[in-house]
Design a protein around this motif. Structure first.
Motif: not given
Length: 127
Positions: A48-50, A54-56, A81-83
């Motif tokens: 997970f990365n921001h 957005g969050a990916t 919150d992952v887009r």
């Protein structure tokens, strides 16, 4: 065979995710902050990365195992919150039992460790 999230190796930080993925170029490109966290299973690394969009959540390795792991993470509210979800290329039919995306795009990530040979006329190309 189900992937059990509790049995996955939790990864904290960019260095841990890079090491688990064997310093894969795609991982290097998509882990630009230390706030990266992820999970490693037998043939898959997800993280997970921001970033600016957005969050990916991203993955390298086996596409079906990645989809199953992401489905488990979604069920345990880790993807709230992952887009964007970036999986290895996978057929929509194989994805359907695990995830139901609202949109699926396919694209290729290409890299090289050496410059391409010269192409006649390329000196005329300008920005």
């Amino acid at each position: 065979m189900a992937i059990v999230l509790e049995e996955a190796n939790r990864l904290v930080g960019r260095a841990a995710v890079l090491a688990a993925a064997g310093d894969h170029p795609y991982v290097r490109m998509n882990t630009d902050r230390e706030a990266v966290t992820g999970y490693q299973t037998e043939r898959t690394v997800v993280w997970f990365n921001h970033g600016p969009s957005g969050a990916t959540a991203c993955a390298v390795g086996d596409a079906r195992r990645s989809a199953r792991l992401f489905a488990e993470l979604a069920a345990s509210d880790h993807l709230a919150d992952v887009r964007w979800l970036h999986l290895p290329r996978v057929d929509g039919q194989a994805l359907a039992p695990h995830l139901r995306p609202t949109r699926q795009d396919d694209w290729d990530f290409l890299w090289t460790r050496t410059p391409s040979p010269p192409v006649p006329g390329e000196e005329r190309v300008v920005p």
